[in-house]
Design a protein around this motif. Structure first.
Motif, mmCIF file in Angstrom:
data_model
loop_
_atom_site.group_PDB
_atom_site.id
_atom_site.type_symbol
_atom_site.label_atom_id
_atom_site.label_comp_id
_atom_site.label_asym_id
_atom_site.label_seq_id
_atom_site.Cartn_x
_atom_site.Cartn_y
_atom_site.Cartn_z
ATOM 1 N N GLU A 66 -9.510 8.044 5.457
ATOM 2 C CA GLU A 66 -10.735 8.753 5.070
ATOM 3 C C GLU A 66 -11.947 7.826 5.169
ATOM 4 N N LYS A 118 0.848 -1.196 0.000
ATOM 5 C CA LYS A 118 0.000 0.000 0.000
ATOM 6 C C LYS A 118 0.882 1.243 0.000
ATOM 7 N N ASN A 119 0.534 2.185 -0.880
ATOM 8 C CA ASN A 119 1.267 3.448 -0.918
ATOM 9 C C ASN A 119 0.575 4.475 -0.022
ATOM 10 N N LYS A 120 1.089 5.693 -0.032
ATOM 11 C CA LYS A 120 0.533 6.748 0.827
ATOM 12 C C LYS A 120 -0.924 7.042 0.470
ATOM 13 N N GLU A 121 -1.230 7.008 -0.816
ATOM 14 C CA GLU A 121 -2.607 7.280 -1.245
ATOM 15 C C GLU A 121 -3.566 6.241 -0.676
ATOM 16 N N ALA A 122 -3.130 4.988 -0.651
ATOM 17 C CA ALA A 122 -3.977 3.922 -0.110
ATOM 18 C C ALA A 122 -4.216 4.129 1.385
ATOM 19 N N TYR A 123 -3.162 4.488 2.116
ATOM 20 C CA TYR A 123 -3.321 4.742 3.561
ATOM 21 C C TYR A 123 -4.233 5.944 3.817
ATOM 22 N N ASP A 124 -4.111 6.965 2.953
ATOM 23 C CA ASP A 124 -4.991 8.136 3.100
ATOM 24 C C ASP A 124 -6.442 7.752 2.854
ATOM 25 N N LYS A 125 -6.661 6.899 1.857
ATOM 26 C CA LYS A 125 -8.023 6.443 1.558
ATOM 27 C C LYS A 125 -8.590 5.620 2.706
#
Length: 286
Positions: free
Chosen positions: A237, A227-234
């Motif tokens: 959220e 998981k990249n940063k975008e996945a963790y942010d999602k």
């Protein structure tokens, strides 16, 4: 990119033009053939957009189109016969179209039945429950709607429970909000009061389905090995939105039982007045 809904029709007309010129080998035949195709397409669109895909009109349009198509394709004298004896040819095609309409109607009806979701685990309606619904003034259609809606809600709550138990963050959120417990409690309250189905519409048709969909997606993303940063942010959220939905479901429950709470407050007030009256009377006794 937005799809052009007229593009298939244009391609269809061009294709039929090429077909008419190459197979029928006559510009006259090609023009008539294109006109028949345009009639078929127009009739089909009319059935779809103005008659909501009604079974018999749709079947008749397909039947008529099929009849004309094969007449032009395999009957070289079709246009001449149509010119010489229009009424007889029209009657023949009408009778053939009626027979084909039955065939297409049976096919569409069977296809619709096959595509419907099977209710293998849908509980049977007992006579006692049926009589209870009737005693509440519910019609057969209202009973069917209520049972189908509650069956879907039951499946959604079961999926929600499965999702919560499979993820630690969802477990922690549920411990804080008790959204699963509240959902089950509200489900039971609706079952007790089937006539109030519309009062729980936000819970049944919006909040609960959205909560299940979000938890499904949350688990799906969380199970990605990398998981990249975008996945963790999602994911973060997603947890926040799930928490907000849990609060909305709590509000749904509180709104649904608000009348019961008001009735309880009234009964408590009456009981207190009765107790106070008994206390006042006791001072007069000797």
């Amino acid at each position: 990119m937005k799809k052009n809904k007229y593009l298939p029709i244009i391609i269809f007309i061009i294709g039929m033009s090429i077909f008419g010129l190459t197979i029928l080998e006559s510009i006259h035949y090609a023009i008539v053939f294109i006109c028949c195709c345009l009639f078929f397409v127009g009739a089909r669109l009319a059935v779809k957009y103005f008659l909501n895909d009604a079974l018999l009109p749709k079947s008749f349009v397909y039947a008529l189109g099929t009849s004309v198509f094969f007449s032009l394709l395999f009957n070289g004298d079709f246009l001449e016969k149509l010119t010489d004896d229009f009424h007889e040819v029209l009657l023949d095609h009408f009778l053939v179209s009626l027979l084909l309409t039955v065939v297409f109607a049976l096919y569409f009806n069977w296809n619709n039945w096959r595509s419907k979701p099977k209710k293998n685990n849908f509980p049977k309606l007992s006579r006692a429950k049926q009589q209870n619904y009737y005693s509440l003034g519910m019609t057969d259609s209202e009973i069917e709607l209520f049972r189908e809606t509650m069956y879907q809600a039951k499946l959604q709550i079961e999926q929600l429970q499965k999702n919560i138990l499979s993820n630690s963050k969802l477990k922690a959120l549920d411990l804080r909000r008790d959204c699963l417990k509240v959902s089950k409690a509200l489900f039971k309250e609706i079952v007790k009061n089937p006539k109030r189905l519309s009062d729980a519409s936000h819970f049944l048709y919006t909040h609960l389905p959205n909560l299940v969909d979000l938890t499904n997606k949350y688990i799906e993303i969380n199970q990605h090995e990398i998981k990249n940063k975008e996945a963790y942010d999602k994911l973060e959220e997603g947890i926040q939105v799930i928490d907000q939905l849990a609060l909305l479901i709590i509000n749904d429950y509180q709104s649904f039982v608000a009348d019961d709470l008001e009735d309880l407050d009234l009964e408590i007030d009456v009981a207190r007045k009765h107790i106070n009256r008994q206390t006042d009377d006791s001072h007069l006794q000797f």
